[in-house]
Design a protein around this motif. Structure first.
Motif, PDB file in Angstrom:
ATOM      1  N   ARG A  36       0.851  -1.188   0.000  1.00 37.52           N
ATOM      2  CA  ARG A  36       0.000   0.000   0.000  1.00 37.52           C
ATOM      3  C   ARG A  36       0.883   1.232   0.000  1.00 37.52           C
ATOM      4  O   ARG A  36       1.827   1.330   0.784  1.00 37.52           O
ATOM      5  CB  ARG A  36      -0.888   0.005   1.244  1.00 37.52           C
ATOM      6  CG  ARG A  36      -1.746   1.247   1.391  1.00 37.52           C
ATOM      7  CD  ARG A  36      -2.635   1.145   2.639  1.00 37.52           C
ATOM      8  NE  ARG A  36      -3.430   2.348   2.787  1.00 37.52           N
ATOM      9  CZ  ARG A  36      -3.386   3.152   3.831  1.00 37.52           C
ATOM     10  NH1 ARG A  36      -2.614   2.871   4.856  1.00 37.52           N
ATOM     11  NH2 ARG A  36      -4.139   4.229   3.874  1.00 37.52           N
ATOM     12  N   TYR A  37       0.581   2.190  -0.883  1.00 38.01           N
ATOM     13  CA  TYR A  37       1.311   3.454  -0.952  1.00 38.01           C
ATOM     14  C   TYR A  37       0.358   4.618  -0.692  1.00 38.01           C
ATOM     15  O   TYR A  37      -0.743   4.659  -1.246  1.00 38.01           O
ATOM     16  CB  TYR A  37       1.924   3.658  -2.337  1.00 38.01           C
ATOM     17  CG  TYR A  37       3.036   2.705  -2.680  1.00 38.01           C
ATOM     18  CD1 TYR A  37       4.340   2.962  -2.259  1.00 38.01           C
ATOM     19  CD2 TYR A  37       2.791   1.569  -3.440  1.00 38.01           C
ATOM     20  CE1 TYR A  37       5.369   2.090  -2.582  1.00 38.01           C
ATOM     21  CE2 TYR A  37       3.817   0.696  -3.769  1.00 38.01           C
ATOM     22  CZ  TYR A  37       5.092   0.963  -3.334  1.00 38.01           C
ATOM     23  OH  TYR A  37       6.109   0.101  -3.648  1.00 38.01           O
ATOM     24  N   ILE A  38       0.814   5.572   0.146  1.00 37.69           N
ATOM     25  CA  ILE A  38       0.083   6.816   0.326  1.00 37.69           C
ATOM     26  C   ILE A  38       1.076   7.971   0.255  1.00 37.69           C
ATOM     27  O   ILE A  38       2.240   7.824   0.606  1.00 37.69           O
ATOM     28  CB  ILE A  38      -0.698   6.877   1.658  1.00 37.69           C
ATOM     29  CG1 ILE A  38       0.234   6.732   2.865  1.00 37.69           C
ATOM     30  CG2 ILE A  38      -1.817   5.860   1.690  1.00 37.69           C
ATOM     31  CD1 ILE A  38      -0.436   7.003   4.203  1.00 37.69           C
ATOM     32  N   MET A  39       0.611   9.094  -0.237  1.00 39.87           N
ATOM     33  CA  MET A  39       1.401  10.325  -0.223  1.00 39.87           C
ATOM     34  C   MET A  39       0.882  11.146   0.937  1.00 39.87           C
ATOM     35  O   MET A  39      -0.325  11.312   1.098  1.00 39.87           O
ATOM     36  CB  MET A  39       1.230  11.086  -1.539  1.00 39.87           C
ATOM     37  CG  MET A  39       2.153  12.283  -1.665  1.00 39.87           C
ATOM     38  SD  MET A  39       1.326  13.737  -1.081  1.00 39.87           S
ATOM     39  CE  MET A  39       2.391  15.007  -1.640  1.00 39.87           C
ATOM     40  N   VAL A  40       1.782  11.623   1.792  1.00 40.59           N
ATOM     41  CA  VAL A  40       1.421  12.383   2.988  1.00 40.59           C
ATOM     42  C   VAL A  40       1.989  13.787   2.867  1.00 40.59           C
ATOM     43  O   VAL A  40       3.127  13.970   2.441  1.00 40.59           O
ATOM     44  CB  VAL A  40       1.965  11.702   4.262  1.00 40.59           C
ATOM     45  CG1 VAL A  40       1.654  12.519   5.497  1.00 40.59           C
ATOM     46  CG2 VAL A  40       1.421  10.281   4.389  1.00 40.59           C
ATOM     47  N   SER A  41       1.188  14.768   3.260  1.00 37.62           N
ATOM     48  CA  SER A  41       1.641  16.162   3.260  1.00 37.62           C
ATOM     49  C   SER A  41       1.196  16.815   4.556  1.00 37.62           C
ATOM     50  O   SER A  41       0.016  16.781   4.897  1.00 37.62           O
ATOM     51  CB  SER A  41       1.060  16.900   2.051  1.00 37.62           C
ATOM     52  OG  SER A  41       1.560  18.216   1.978  1.00 37.62           O
ATOM     53  N   PHE A  42       2.159  17.383   5.285  1.00 42.57           N
ATOM     54  CA  PHE A  42       1.862  18.138   6.505  1.00 42.57           C
ATOM     55  C   PHE A  42       1.746  19.606   6.102  1.00 42.57           C
ATOM     56  O   PHE A  42       2.725  20.230   5.712  1.00 42.57           O
ATOM     57  CB  PHE A  42       2.957  17.984   7.539  1.00 42.57           C
ATOM     58  CG  PHE A  42       3.097  16.598   8.114  1.00 42.57           C
ATOM     59  CD1 PHE A  42       2.092  15.653   7.989  1.00 42.57           C
ATOM     60  CD2 PHE A  42       4.233  16.237   8.806  1.00 42.57           C
ATOM     61  CE1 PHE A  42       2.218  14.387   8.536  1.00 42.57           C
ATOM     62  CE2 PHE A  42       4.369  14.982   9.344  1.00 42.57           C
ATOM     63  CZ  PHE A  42       3.357  14.052   9.226  1.00 42.57           C
ATOM     64  N   VAL A  43       0.548  20.153   6.188  1.00 45.97           N
ATOM     65  CA  VAL A  43       0.280  21.503   5.717  1.00 45.97           C
ATOM     66  C   VAL A  43       0.110  22.438   6.910  1.00 45.97           C
ATOM     67  O   VAL A  43      -0.569  22.116   7.881  1.00 45.97           O
ATOM     68  CB  VAL A  43      -0.989  21.529   4.827  1.00 45.97           C
ATOM     69  CG1 VAL A  43      -1.227  22.933   4.288  1.00 45.97           C
ATOM     70  CG2 VAL A  43      -0.847  20.536   3.677  1.00 45.97           C
ATOM     71  N   ASP A  44       0.753  23.583   6.819  1.00 48.36           N
ATOM     72  CA  ASP A  44       0.706  24.598   7.871  1.00 48.36           C
ATOM     73  C   ASP A  44       0.407  25.951   7.241  1.00 48.36           C
ATOM     74  O   ASP A  44       1.325  26.715   6.948  1.00 48.36           O
ATOM     75  CB  ASP A  44       2.017  24.637   8.642  1.00 48.36           C
ATOM     76  CG  ASP A  44       2.240  23.365   9.418  1.00 48.36           C
ATOM     77  OD1 ASP A  44       1.446  23.109  10.335  1.00 48.36           O
ATOM     78  OD2 ASP A  44       3.196  22.634   9.120  1.00 48.36           O
ATOM     79  N   PRO A  45      -0.860  26.278   7.059  1.00 47.39           N
ATOM     80  CA  PRO A  45      -1.185  27.537   6.412  1.00 47.39           C
ATOM     81  C   PRO A  45      -0.898  28.762   7.256  1.00 47.39           C
ATOM     82  O   PRO A  45      -0.922  29.876   6.747  1.00 47.39           O
ATOM     83  CB  PRO A  45      -2.682  27.405   6.120  1.00 47.39           C
ATOM     84  CG  PRO A  45      -3.168  26.436   7.128  1.00 47.39           C
ATOM     85  CD  PRO A  45      -2.042  25.481   7.368  1.00 47.39           C
TER      86      PRO A  45
END
Length: 128
Positions: A117-126
C-alpha cells in the motif's frame, strides 16, 4: 517532493485544489501561498512496515492521498482515529483524506495484510 523535483508543482496543487476545500473545513487558517513542511510517500507491506502506531502529526492539517487500489494492489490498511473510534479504509486511488494534525486527531495506520500500500502524505501549515 523535493527529492523528485515535484515540490513547486505540489504547492500549485495545494493552492488550486486543496486550499479552497481547506478554507471551508478549517475556517480562518490561510496562507498565500500555501506551505507544506513535510511531503513524503509511505509504503506499507506485511513484511516491513505493515502499520503505524498511534500518533499526532506536527501539522495544522494533514493530507493523505491513496496512490494505489485497495483489494487489488493490497489488502487491509487504512487510518484509525483513536479518539473518535473511526476508521477510514479502502480509499480510492487518487482520493484524499484531510484531517487536523497536532493534538486533536491522534491516529494510526492500520495493518496492511497483503500486497503493498502506498500513500502520499503532506503536513500543511497555512499559518506558518
Amino acid at each position: 517532493m523535493e527529492e523528485v523535483g515535484f515540490y513547486d508543482k505540489w504547492l500549485e496543487v495545494l493552492h488550486k485544489f486543496v486550499m479552497p476545500l481547506q478554507q471551508k473545513v478549517f475556517n480562518g487558517h490561510i496562507r498565500e501561498p500555501p506551505y507544506a513542511g513535510a511531503n513524503f510517500v509511505v509504503r506499507y507491506t506485511p513484511d516491513v512496515q505493515r502499520e503505524l502506531r498511534p500518533h499526532c502529526d506536527s501539522s495544522t492539517y494533514t493530507i493523505n492521498i491513496a496512490l494505489n487500489r485497495p483489494r487489488i494492489d493490497y489488502e487491509g490498511g487504512g487510518c484509525y482515529f483513536t479518539r473518535y473510534n473511526c476508521s477510514v479504509t479502502d480509499s480510492r486511488l487518487g482520493w484524499m483524506l484531510m484531517h487536523p494534525g497536532r493534538l486533536t486527531h491522534e491516529h494510526q495506520g492500520l495493518p496492511t495484510t497483503n500486497g503493498t500500500r502506498y500513500i502520499m502524505v503532506s503536513f500543511v501549515d497555512p499559518d506558518v
